[in-house]
Design an enzyme around this catalytic site. Structure first.
Site, short mmCIF file in Angstrom:
data_model
loop_
_atom_site.label_atom_id
_atom_site.label_comp_id
_atom_site.label_asym_id
_atom_site.label_seq_id
_atom_site.Cartn_x
_atom_site.Cartn_y
_atom_site.Cartn_z
N ASN A 1 0.84 -1.20 0.00
CA ASN A 1 0.00 0.00 0.00
C ASN A 1 0.87 1.26 0.00
OD1 ASN A 1 -2.55 1.57 0.54
ND2 ASN A 1 -1.38 2.08 2.37
N LYS B 1 1.77 12.28 7.59
CA LYS B 1 2.96 11.65 8.17
C LYS B 1 2.84 10.14 8.23
CE LYS B 1 4.62 15.40 11.11
NZ LYS B 1 3.51 16.31 11.35
N GLY B 2 1.63 9.61 8.28
CA GLY B 2 1.42 8.18 8.48
C GLY B 2 1.88 7.32 7.32
N CYS B 3 1.87 6.01 7.56
CA CYS B 3 2.31 5.06 6.54
C CYS B 3 1.14 4.42 5.81
CB CYS B 3 3.14 3.95 7.16
SG CYS B 3 4.76 4.49 7.64
N ILE B 4 -0.07 4.78 6.20
CA ILE B 4 -1.20 4.03 5.68
C ILE B 4 -2.22 4.98 5.06
CG2 ILE B 4 -2.27 3.95 7.98
CD1 ILE B 4 -2.53 0.99 5.75
#
Lengths: 158, 102
Positions: free
Chosen positions: A29, B99-102
């Site tokens: 993802n 900032k997140g990875c998802i």
């Protein structure tokens, strides 16, 4: 926007423990979110993650996992795996990481190609209908390698 | 750093994200989009408004959030903002890079 030389990431998922499955999913993802192509090849136990009947009941391993910081004998007690799995799933939900089934939908909608390994499908005596609808196809190793035959492509075995 | 976008000098990060949302307007959005090879249409604006709203409420922006938003589905989101949709869409919306990875 910064340019990356990585153009395509191919993941081979061979395990069905929750942490391995999520590693592959989050990396795939993440690649798409950066404009990088991504594909996942599910083989051996990795196939559990795309079996309709099994994908929502994957576990995290409490035995033989030193990062659990618990004695191996304790990890083997009834209910320990379920407890550790529940804790992990709760934390993931808080971080907006979807459960396995919803994650597969998200990956497919994001353009991640999902492949099942032909040999492993035969070995576990699975049929196409046992596997998720989002699956692109059941292919052999050679066909998967053919998909890697371009510049800037990386393969990762999980 | 300073950058001139749509004849206006704005403060932005090295990657091109505005650091002061007060400097954002629709002309600037169109100009940033153009730099990214995107011509903004009605659907783009809907997404931009949604992202700005979420940002105002200080809610984290994630791809799952987009999926659940009811504003747009993930497939269309990727089509509207090709090559890193959330990164590009937030840049055009004048809000910080997630900032997140998802």
């Amino acid at each position: 926007m910064e340019k990356t030389k990585v153009k395509k990431m191919l993941f081979i998922l061979s395990k069905a423990t929750l942490e391995n499955v999520y590693a592959a999913f989050i990396m795939a993802n993440g690649a798409r979110m950066e404009g990088i192509e991504a594909e996942i090849f599910f083989t051996f136990f990795g196939l559990e993650a795309i079996q309709k009947k099994k994908l929502e009941s994957l576990h995290t391993a409490t035995v033989g996992n030193p990062a659990m910081h618990m004695p191996t004998m304790l990890g083997g007690l009834p209910g320990m795996e379920a407890l550790a799995t529940k804790m992990m799933k709760d934390r993931m939900e808080k971080l907006d990481i979807p459960p396995v089934g919803e994650f597969l939908e998200l990956l497919s909608d994001s353009g991640v190609k999902l492949w099942a390994c032909l040999l492993a499908v035969d070995m576990f005596k699975l049929k196409r209908e046992d596997l998720i609808d989002e699956l692109d196809d059941i292919i052999n190793v050679g066909s998967f390698y053919a998909r890697a035959n371009e510049d800037g492509c990386h393969l990762l075995f999980i | 750093m300073k950058k001139v976008i749509a004849n206006t000098t704005v403060e932005c990060t090295e990657e091109g994200y505005l650091t002061d949302f007060g400097q954002w307007n629709k002309d600037i959005a169109r100009a940033i989009a153009k730099e990214q090879g995107i011509e903004l249409g009605d659907d783009h604006w809907k997404v931009i408004e949604y992202l700005q709203e979420k940002h105002q409420k200080e809610e984290a922006l994630t791809i799952r959030g987009i999926k659940k938003s009811g504003v747009i589905d993930v497939k269309t989101f990727y089509k509207l903002f090709p090559g890193g949709p959330l990164k590009k869409a937030t840049m055009i919306a004048g809000i910080p890079k997630p900032k997140g990875c998802i």
